[in-house]
Design a protein around this motif. Structure first.
Motif, PDB file in Angstrom:
ATOM      1  N   SER A 264       0.830  -1.206   0.000  1.00  0.00           N
ATOM      2  CA  SER A 264       0.000   0.000   0.000  1.00  0.00           C
ATOM      3  C   SER A 264       0.867   1.259   0.000  1.00  0.00           C
ATOM      4  O   SER A 264       0.547   2.251  -0.668  1.00  0.00           O
ATOM      5  CB  SER A 264      -0.920  -0.016   1.224  1.00  0.00           C
ATOM      6  OG  SER A 264      -1.785   1.090   1.232  1.00  0.00           O
ATOM      7  N   ALA A 265       1.977   1.207   0.734  1.00  0.00           N
ATOM      8  CA  ALA A 265       2.871   2.368   0.808  1.00  0.00           C
ATOM      9  C   ALA A 265       3.519   2.675  -0.544  1.00  0.00           C
ATOM     10  O   ALA A 265       3.889   3.824  -0.813  1.00  0.00           O
ATOM     11  CB  ALA A 265       3.947   2.128   1.861  1.00  0.00           C
ATOM     12  N   LYS A 266       3.625   1.675  -1.401  1.00  0.00           N
ATOM     13  CA  LYS A 266       4.263   1.875  -2.705  1.00  0.00           C
ATOM     14  C   LYS A 266       3.489   2.833  -3.594  1.00  0.00           C
ATOM     15  O   LYS A 266       4.056   3.428  -4.511  1.00  0.00           O
ATOM     16  CB  LYS A 266       4.438   0.532  -3.420  1.00  0.00           C
ATOM     17  CG  LYS A 266       5.499  -0.363  -2.809  1.00  0.00           C
ATOM     18  CD  LYS A 266       5.599  -1.673  -3.596  1.00  0.00           C
ATOM     19  CE  LYS A 266       6.640  -2.607  -2.990  1.00  0.00           C
ATOM     20  NZ  LYS A 266       6.719  -3.895  -3.730  1.00  0.00           N
ATOM     21  N   ILE A 267       2.196   2.959  -3.349  1.00  0.00           N
ATOM     22  CA  ILE A 267       1.402   3.888  -4.156  1.00  0.00           C
ATOM     23  C   ILE A 267       1.174   5.200  -3.415  1.00  0.00           C
ATOM     24  O   ILE A 267       0.375   6.037  -3.836  1.00  0.00           O
ATOM     25  CB  ILE A 267       0.060   3.267  -4.583  1.00  0.00           C
ATOM     26  CG1 ILE A 267      -0.794   2.891  -3.357  1.00  0.00           C
ATOM     27  CG2 ILE A 267       0.281   2.053  -5.465  1.00  0.00           C
ATOM     28  CD1 ILE A 267      -2.226   2.519  -3.709  1.00  0.00           C
ATOM     29  N   GLY A 268       1.867   5.382  -2.283  1.00  0.00           N
ATOM     30  CA  GLY A 268       1.803   6.634  -1.562  1.00  0.00           C
ATOM     31  C   GLY A 268       0.590   6.805  -0.679  1.00  0.00           C
ATOM     32  O   GLY A 268       0.271   7.928  -0.260  1.00  0.00           O
ATOM     33  N   PHE A 269      -0.110   5.696  -0.364  1.00  0.00           N
ATOM     34  CA  PHE A 269      -1.286   5.811   0.501  1.00  0.00           C
ATOM     35  C   PHE A 269      -0.860   6.017   1.951  1.00  0.00           C
ATOM     36  O   PHE A 269      -0.010   5.300   2.470  1.00  0.00           O
ATOM     37  CB  PHE A 269      -2.155   4.554   0.394  1.00  0.00           C
ATOM     38  CG  PHE A 269      -3.315   4.566   1.357  1.00  0.00           C
ATOM     39  CD1 PHE A 269      -4.455   5.283   1.056  1.00  0.00           C
ATOM     40  CD2 PHE A 269      -3.241   3.901   2.576  1.00  0.00           C
ATOM     41  CE1 PHE A 269      -5.518   5.319   1.942  1.00  0.00           C
ATOM     42  CE2 PHE A 269      -4.296   3.934   3.468  1.00  0.00           C
ATOM     43  CZ  PHE A 269      -5.444   4.645   3.153  1.00  0.00           C
ATOM     44  N   HIS A 270      -1.499   6.985   2.609  1.00  0.00           N
ATOM     45  CA  HIS A 270      -1.176   7.245   4.011  1.00  0.00           C
ATOM     46  C   HIS A 270      -2.418   7.337   4.884  1.00  0.00           C
ATOM     47  O   HIS A 270      -2.523   6.656   5.886  1.00  0.00           O
ATOM     48  CB  HIS A 270      -0.349   8.534   4.138  1.00  0.00           C
ATOM     49  CG  HIS A 270       0.992   8.440   3.508  1.00  0.00           C
ATOM     50  ND1 HIS A 270       2.019   7.687   4.038  1.00  0.00           N
ATOM     51  CD2 HIS A 270       1.478   8.997   2.372  1.00  0.00           C
ATOM     52  CE1 HIS A 270       3.098   7.785   3.271  1.00  0.00           C
ATOM     53  NE2 HIS A 270       2.795   8.573   2.250  1.00  0.00           N
TER      54      HIS A 270
END
Length: 396
Positions: A264-270
């Motif tokens: 999930s972090a790879k697509i910049g989701f925070h």
């Protein structure tokens, strides 16, 4: 309190995806309500609207993370409504259940791996597999003419193939409206555990269960099962909050959870939308009575639809609705292929449903109708349908 499930809201020119879709399909429609995409043609619970207004009066609309109140609300709802003891650290947020299983498939499988689905099934299942360069492996449900059941022998064969790594499961099942019994889930779990197949369970409709049926959260079968699965939940279908894009993905297994979060972090989701967190909290702590009345409406609509079509269009096979607010119907008796049926619905009947073929070839000749709407609105649509089919029959 008696809630308003009768007011018809005109959603044209508001950006509603299904209303705009209807206009694209037939620009000439006037005064027609679509019965397609799975959000409700019903006003939101007033507790949510008033709660968000109050929140907006006091809030600064900056970046937001899950609050203790939000996490407690999610855990409390799962315990009260589903007898599931969820730990706050198991909850991973996503903007949607669909994006969650897209992410999970990338995180936990490799290109070329097989993903098993029980077709006909919710159409984004196919997209999540194919757009991530995985292979669709169909475990087609058995349709005996009155209901659907799982083909366990075929599932066993598919699960034994080491190339097939995940079962992407729908519970309750969309579009057929089945609520899987605990014994059925136990058979599926046994097959997956023995063959080391991870389960991603889409349970977004798990609150929408009709009288006489009981939903079992897949992960509650055993600790062993819970450790080999991801459960995708959200308040969006339950409380008509899809536009707030807030889903709660529950992953008990720490290793699986970390893999999911890394992807999930790879697509910049925070973070999620600040209103989504608050609306979910309000829904789960203040709106249970609204939900109970909603379920009564959906059940009533199902019974009225079934009765009306049995009287006026007995050749339409209406499947029992055990869960969801999506009515599955078989129109194959009229001898129209899938394209002819779609054109007939959009032009002659002015009925904008979800065409069965989008759920897989097993759905050819079928229609999925969203009945989360005022009863009067549903009946007006059914009257148009009956009139159009009578004209069709008379022309032959």
């Amino acid at each position: 309190m008696k809630y308003d499930f009768e007011t018809v809201v005109d959603r044209s020119n508001t950006g509603s995806s299904k209303w705009e879709q209807m206009k694209r399909l037939n620009p000439d429609v006037q005064g027609i309500v679509p019965f397609s995409v799975a959000d409700m043609e019903l006003k939101n619970a007033p507790e949510i609207i008033e709660g968000l207004k109050k929140f907006l009066d006091e809030a600064i609309l900056g970046y937001a993370v899950p609050t203790e109140g939000f996490l407690n609300a999610v855990c409390g709802w799962m315990k009260k409504r589903h007898h599931w003891e969820v730990k706050p650290e198991w909850i991973v947020n996503s903007s949607g259940v669909v994006s969650a299983f897209f992410t999970a498939i990338r995180a936990l499988t490799n290109p070329g791996d097989g993903i098993i689905i029980n077709s006909p099934v919710y159409y984004p299942f196919y997209s999540a597999i194919e757009q991530n360069d995985r292979k669709v492996v169909k475990n087609s449900l058995i349709n005996d003419g009155t209901t659907y059941v799982i083909d366990y022998d075929d599932l066993e064969r598919k699960a034994k193939d080491p190339n097939n790594k995940v079962l992407l499961f729908c519970s309750p099942h969309n579009p057929i409206g089945r609520v899987w019994q605990k014994e059925e889930l136990e058979k599926v779990a046994d097959i997956c555990l023995r063959n080391h197949v991870l389960i991603i369970s889409d349970e977004i409709h798990h609150d929408l269960i009709m009288p006489g049926f009981k939903h079992t959260v897949f992960a509650t079968l055993s600790e062993e099962v819970a450790n080999q699965m991801i459960v995708c939940t959200a308040p969006s279908k339950t409380f008509n909050l899809a536009g707030l894009q807030t889903s709660n993905i529950i992953i008990p297994n720490e290793e699986i959870r970390e893999a999911y979060q890394k992807e999930s972090a790879k697509i910049g989701f925070h973070q999620l939308n600040i209103f989504g967190y608050k609306a979910c909290e309000i829904a789960y702590t203040e709106c249970e009575e609204w939900l109970d009345q909603l379920i009564a409406l959906i059940h009533h609509n199902h019974l009225e639809l079934k009765k009306y079509l049995a009287e006026h269009l007995p050749d339409v096979k209406v499947f029992n609705l055990e869960g969801t607010y999506l009515q599955w119907m078989d129109f194959n008796a009229y001898g129209l292929d899938k394209d002819e049926l779609e054109m007939f619905m959009h032009t002659e009947a002015q009925m904008f449903l979800d065409e069965g073929y989008i759920f897989g070839e097993e759905g050819n000749g079928y229609e999925r109708m969203n009945i989360a709407c005022p009863t009067k609105t549903m009946m007006e649509g059914l009257e148009r349908l009956v009139s159009a089919i009578k004209k069709l029959q008379a022309s032959k």
